[in-house]
Design an enzyme around this catalytic site. Structure first.
Site, short mmCIF file in Angstrom:
data_model
loop_
_atom_site.label_atom_id
_atom_site.label_comp_id
_atom_site.label_asym_id
_atom_site.label_seq_id
_atom_site.Cartn_x
_atom_site.Cartn_y
_atom_site.Cartn_z
N ASP A 67 -41.86 -17.78 17.69
CA ASP A 67 -42.44 -17.91 19.02
C ASP A 67 -42.56 -16.58 19.74
O ASP A 67 -43.05 -16.53 20.88
CB ASP A 67 -41.66 -18.92 19.87
CG ASP A 67 -40.18 -18.60 19.98
OD1 ASP A 67 -39.58 -18.19 18.97
OD2 ASP A 67 -39.60 -18.77 21.07
N ASP A 213 -34.43 -13.50 23.73
CA ASP A 213 -33.56 -14.64 23.92
C ASP A 213 -32.12 -14.16 23.81
O ASP A 213 -31.83 -13.27 23.03
CB ASP A 213 -33.81 -15.68 22.85
CG ASP A 213 -35.25 -16.16 22.77
OD1 ASP A 213 -36.11 -15.61 23.49
OD2 ASP A 213 -35.53 -17.04 21.96
#
Length: 304
Positions: A67, A213
């Protein structure tokens, strides 16, 4: 003041939804575009929000989850179709070279530009790019695979001339550059005119920090301290704290705790789990800890 703003192209997490695109942002500094992450559909988002693909300077990839990189093949192909000839530098983990080589071998043998990978050290802080007006730092995050955050910062500008004082002391033009750099002026009779009476300080350098992240990771605080804007992932609400720990992601409250501890001016949260159709819960949980919090959204422009 020079331009410094961020456009959110995608702020969703790994599972696709119709509400959010995968991660990608554009940082505009002095009319140069720097892309952070390139999730699927990024080039379409650039078209949608009227970002000039031809101004893309370089790309920064935080880590090698899909992603964050699946938009690269289409973007690179489009740059080729548009006739780009200048080198493109991509900053990312050294294993990204395998992905780039695969693209070139199958699709890009006739790319009119060279792709240069600048490998990052995901375990240490580094200055990875620098020019006369800005620096880009990378620093380690805490995710399931090697992951970097990024800090974009202006360099301190030269002091500003007080024109009336320059005229009063009849200072020659050829002395102005040294005075802007902080030097005093010495008159013909040896009198020293202090720099502070001839100039006033430049605006404080602005800083933008990107953290996605990552699990809750206070070790990043020294790298992002006093940033004007912090973008920090907030994948989950507090009800999913156990899931956040298991997947090495953060809750909105944890993102706010980092923002508060780092004394940043503004927090923008993103990388939202596909389970949330409404984000008010995440925003409220963050604002309890850090009131100056905003939700990321596609097309949102953050001006520093």
């Amino acid at each position: 003041m020079n331009r410094f703003d961020i456009t959110i192209l995608g702020c969703g997490s790994a599972l696709p939804t119709t509400l959010h695109n995968p991660s990608s942002q554009l940082v505009n500094m002095n009319e140069k575009l720097f892309m952070i992450d390139c999730g699927e559909g990024t080039q379409l988002q650039m078209r949608k929000f009227k970002s000039r693909i031809g101004k893309l300077h370089s790309i920064f990839i935080s880590h090698l989850h899909g992603d964050h990189i699946f938009g690269l093949p289409g973007l690179l192909s489009t740059l080729s179709l548009l006739g780009r000839t200048g080198d493109l530098t991509i900053y990312g983990h050294q294993d990204l070279q395998k992905f780039i080589d695969l693209l070139i071998n199958y699709f890009g043998q006739h790319f009119p530009f060279r792709i240069n990978l600048h490998p990052l050290d995901p375990y240490n802080h580094q200055v990875i790019m620098e020019n006369k007006s800005m620096r880009v730092h990378s620093f380690p995050l805490n995710h399931r695979i090697a992951t970097c955050g990024f800090l974009f910062e202006e360099k301190e500008g030269q002091r500003h001339i007080i024109r009336e004082r320059i005229d009063f002391y009849q200072i020659p033009l050829h002395n102005l550059s040294s005075i802007k750099a902080g030097e005093d002026f010495v008159t013909a009779d040896g009198t020293v005119i202090a720099n502070r009476s001839l100039t006033y300080p430049a605006a404080p350098p602005r800083k933008y920090a990107y953290c996605s992240d990552t699990a809750y990771f206070p070790e990043i605080i020294p790298y992002i301290e006093n940033a004007d804007v912090l973008y920090h992932e907030a994948t989950f609400a507090e009800t999913e704290l156990a899931r956040a720990k298991q997947t090495f992601h953060s809750t909105a409250r944890e993102a706010a705790e980092i923002a508060r501890a780092a004394n940043v001016k503004k927090l923008v949260i993103g990388h939202f789990s596909s389970r949330y159709n409404e984000l008010d819960q995440l925003l409220k949980e963050a604002m309890v800890v850090f009131p100056d919090t905003e939700l990321a959204n596609e097309g949102k422009v953050i001006e520093l």
